[in-house]
Design a protein around this motif. Structure first.
Motif, PDB file in Angstrom:
ATOM      1  N   ARG A 167       6.079   9.162   3.333  1.00 34.15           N
ATOM      2  CA  ARG A 167       4.785   9.830   3.229  1.00 34.15           C
ATOM      3  C   ARG A 167       3.837   9.229   4.270  1.00 34.15           C
ATOM      4  NH1 ARG A 167       7.491  12.811   0.630  1.00 34.15           N
ATOM      5  NH2 ARG A 167       7.040  13.652  -1.430  1.00 34.15           N
ATOM      6  N   LYS A 168       3.099  10.101   4.932  1.00 33.09           N
ATOM      7  CA  LYS A 168       2.077   9.673   5.896  1.00 33.09           C
ATOM      8  C   LYS A 168       0.802   9.331   5.133  1.00 33.09           C
ATOM      9  CE  LYS A 168       4.437  10.496   9.644  1.00 33.09           C
ATOM     10  NZ  LYS A 168       4.907   9.421  10.488  1.00 33.09           N
ATOM     11  N   HIS A 169       0.021   8.436   5.712  1.00 32.68           N
ATOM     12  CA  HIS A 169      -1.276   8.084   5.122  1.00 32.68           C
ATOM     13  C   HIS A 169      -2.230   7.709   6.243  1.00 32.68           C
ATOM     14  CE1 HIS A 169      -0.902   3.760   5.834  1.00 32.68           C
ATOM     15  NE2 HIS A 169       0.364   3.873   5.481  1.00 32.68           N
ATOM     16  N   SER A 170      -3.493   7.630   5.899  1.00 28.40           N
ATOM     17  CA  SER A 170      -4.512   7.209   6.870  1.00 28.40           C
ATOM     18  C   SER A 170      -5.308   6.031   6.300  1.00 28.40           C
ATOM     19  CB  SER A 170      -5.436   8.382   7.201  1.00 28.40           C
ATOM     20  OG  SER A 170      -6.034   8.882   6.030  1.00 28.40           O
ATOM     21  N   LEU A 171      -4.641   5.235   5.487  1.00 29.67           N
ATOM     22  CA  LEU A 171      -5.308   4.125   4.793  1.00 29.67           C
ATOM     23  C   LEU A 171      -5.372   2.847   5.615  1.00 29.67           C
ATOM     24  CD1 LEU A 171      -3.430   4.542   1.392  1.00 29.67           C
ATOM     25  CD2 LEU A 171      -5.760   5.295   1.906  1.00 29.67           C
ATOM     26  N   GLY A 172      -4.515   2.717   6.599  1.00 30.69           N
ATOM     27  CA  GLY A 172      -4.356   1.436   7.278  1.00 30.69           C
ATOM     28  C   GLY A 172      -3.325   0.603   6.519  1.00 30.69           C
ATOM     29  N   ARG A 173      -2.797  -0.391   7.195  1.00 33.37           N
ATOM     30  CA  ARG A 173      -1.698  -1.174   6.640  1.00 33.37           C
ATOM     31  C   ARG A 173      -2.063  -1.943   5.361  1.00 33.37           C
ATOM     32  NH1 ARG A 173       2.902  -2.400   9.402  1.00 33.37           N
ATOM     33  NH2 ARG A 173       1.860  -1.959  11.357  1.00 33.37           N
ATOM     34  N   GLU A 174      -3.223  -2.579   5.343  1.00 27.09           N
ATOM     35  CA  GLU A 174      -3.580  -3.401   4.180  1.00 27.09           C
ATOM     36  C   GLU A 174      -3.806  -2.567   2.918  1.00 27.09           C
ATOM     37  OE1 GLU A 174      -3.318  -6.698   3.840  1.00 27.09           O
ATOM     38  OE2 GLU A 174      -2.480  -6.532   5.851  1.00 27.09           O
ATOM     39  N   ALA A 175      -4.529  -1.469   3.051  1.00 30.09           N
ATOM     40  CA  ALA A 175      -4.766  -0.598   1.895  1.00 30.09           C
ATOM     41  C   ALA A 175      -3.454   0.030   1.437  1.00 30.09           C
ATOM     42  CB  ALA A 175      -5.794   0.472   2.232  1.00 30.09           C
ATOM     43  N   ALA A 176      -2.613   0.420   2.391  1.00 28.52           N
ATOM     44  CA  ALA A 176      -1.310   0.998   2.042  1.00 28.52           C
ATOM     45  C   ALA A 176      -0.441  -0.025   1.325  1.00 28.52           C
ATOM     46  CB  ALA A 176      -0.608   1.512   3.291  1.00 28.52           C
ATOM     47  N   ARG A 177      -0.554  -1.270   1.732  1.00 27.35           N
ATOM     48  CA  ARG A 177       0.224  -2.334   1.074  1.00 27.35           C
ATOM     49  C   ARG A 177      -0.188  -2.466  -0.391  1.00 27.35           C
ATOM     50  NH1 ARG A 177       2.788  -7.502   3.040  1.00 27.35           N
ATOM     51  NH2 ARG A 177       2.624  -8.897   1.272  1.00 27.35           N
ATOM     52  N   ALA A 178      -1.480  -2.385  -0.666  1.00 25.51           N
ATOM     53  CA  ALA A 178      -1.968  -2.448  -2.048  1.00 25.51           C
ATOM     54  C   ALA A 178      -1.456  -1.255  -2.852  1.00 25.51           C
ATOM     55  CB  ALA A 178      -3.490  -2.503  -2.072  1.00 25.51           C
ATOM     56  N   LYS A 179      -1.476  -0.069  -2.238  1.00 31.46           N
ATOM     57  CA  LYS A 179      -0.961   1.123  -2.911  1.00 31.46           C
ATOM     58  C   LYS A 179       0.541   1.005  -3.146  1.00 31.46           C
ATOM     59  CE  LYS A 179      -4.805   3.622  -2.747  1.00 31.46           C
ATOM     60  NZ  LYS A 179      -5.436   4.268  -3.870  1.00 31.46           N
ATOM     61  N   ALA A 180       1.248   0.455  -2.177  1.00 35.14           N
ATOM     62  CA  ALA A 180       2.700   0.273  -2.319  1.00 35.14           C
ATOM     63  C   ALA A 180       3.007  -0.685  -3.460  1.00 35.14           C
ATOM     64  CB  ALA A 180       3.303  -0.236  -1.016  1.00 35.14           C
ATOM     65  N   GLN A 181       2.159  -1.678  -3.663  1.00 38.13           N
ATOM     66  CA  GLN A 181       2.374  -2.614  -4.763  1.00 38.13           C
ATOM     67  C   GLN A 181       2.336  -1.887  -6.102  1.00 38.13           C
ATOM     68  OE1 GLN A 181       3.052  -6.135  -4.655  1.00 38.13           O
ATOM     69  NE2 GLN A 181       3.651  -5.503  -6.699  1.00 38.13           N
ATOM     70  N   THR A 182       1.434  -0.916  -6.230  1.00 36.74           N
ATOM     71  CA  THR A 182       1.364  -0.098  -7.440  1.00 36.74           C
ATOM     72  C   THR A 182       2.670   0.659  -7.645  1.00 36.74           C
ATOM     73  OG1 THR A 182      -1.017   0.156  -7.160  1.00 36.74           O
ATOM     74  CG2 THR A 182       0.075   1.745  -8.583  1.00 36.74           C
ATOM     75  N   LEU A 183       3.193   1.249  -6.564  1.00 37.58           N
ATOM     76  CA  LEU A 183       4.464   1.969  -6.626  1.00 37.58           C
ATOM     77  C   LEU A 183       5.603   1.032  -7.009  1.00 37.58           C
ATOM     78  CD1 LEU A 183       6.337   4.409  -6.060  1.00 37.58           C
ATOM     79  CD2 LEU A 183       6.379   3.656  -3.671  1.00 37.58           C
ATOM     80  N   VAL A 184       5.664  -0.120  -6.379  1.00 36.27           N
ATOM     81  CA  VAL A 184       6.726  -1.084  -6.654  1.00 36.27           C
ATOM     82  C   VAL A 184       6.656  -1.554  -8.107  1.00 36.27           C
ATOM     83  CG1 VAL A 184       7.562  -3.417  -6.108  1.00 36.27           C
ATOM     84  CG2 VAL A 184       7.008  -1.816  -4.263  1.00 36.27           C
ATOM     85  N   ASP A 185       5.453  -1.811  -8.600  1.00 36.31           N
ATOM     86  CA  ASP A 185       5.293  -2.226 -10.005  1.00 36.31           C
ATOM     87  C   ASP A 185       5.861  -1.158 -10.944  1.00 36.31           C
ATOM     88  OD1 ASP A 185       4.069  -4.557  -9.190  1.00 36.31           O
ATOM     89  OD2 ASP A 185       2.034  -3.857  -9.627  1.00 36.31           O
TER      90      ASP A 185
END
Length: 91
Positions: A8-26
């Motif tokens: 999935r594409k995003h426009s959040l930047g790496r740090e914000a995307a990393r936080a969102k990815a943590q939610t997915l991983v959890d």
């Protein structure tokens, strides 16, 4: 082995995307009993019969998962859940 790949594409930047990815991983670790370990901008996930990674980029998040024989029967369900969780995390 069955291969699942979701990006999935995003426009959040790496740090914000990393936080969102943590939610997915959890969510994935909780629902599918996965073990997760961060390695820079990549999260490696595994359990018996499944192994993969979540790669966080500047403008995309990609989930790659290889399923063994038993879990491959559920590949459609698992892929759909990953897509929904990723879409929700990036919303």
């Amino acid at each position: 082995m069955t291969q699942i790949s979701v990006e999935r594409k995003h426009s959040l930047g790496r740090e914000a995307a990393r936080a969102k990815a943590q939610t997915l991983v959890d969510k994935l670790t909780r629902e599918y009993d996965l073990k997760a370990s961060w390695n820079g901008d990549q999260v490696d996930v595994s359990r018996s019969g499944a192994k993969g990674s979540v790669l966080i980029g500047e403008d995309s998040i990609r989930v790659e998962l290889k399923l063994g024989m038993m879990l491959s029967m559920m590949s459609g369900t698992i892929k759909g859940e990953i897509e929904r969780a990723l879409d929700k995390a990036l919303a």
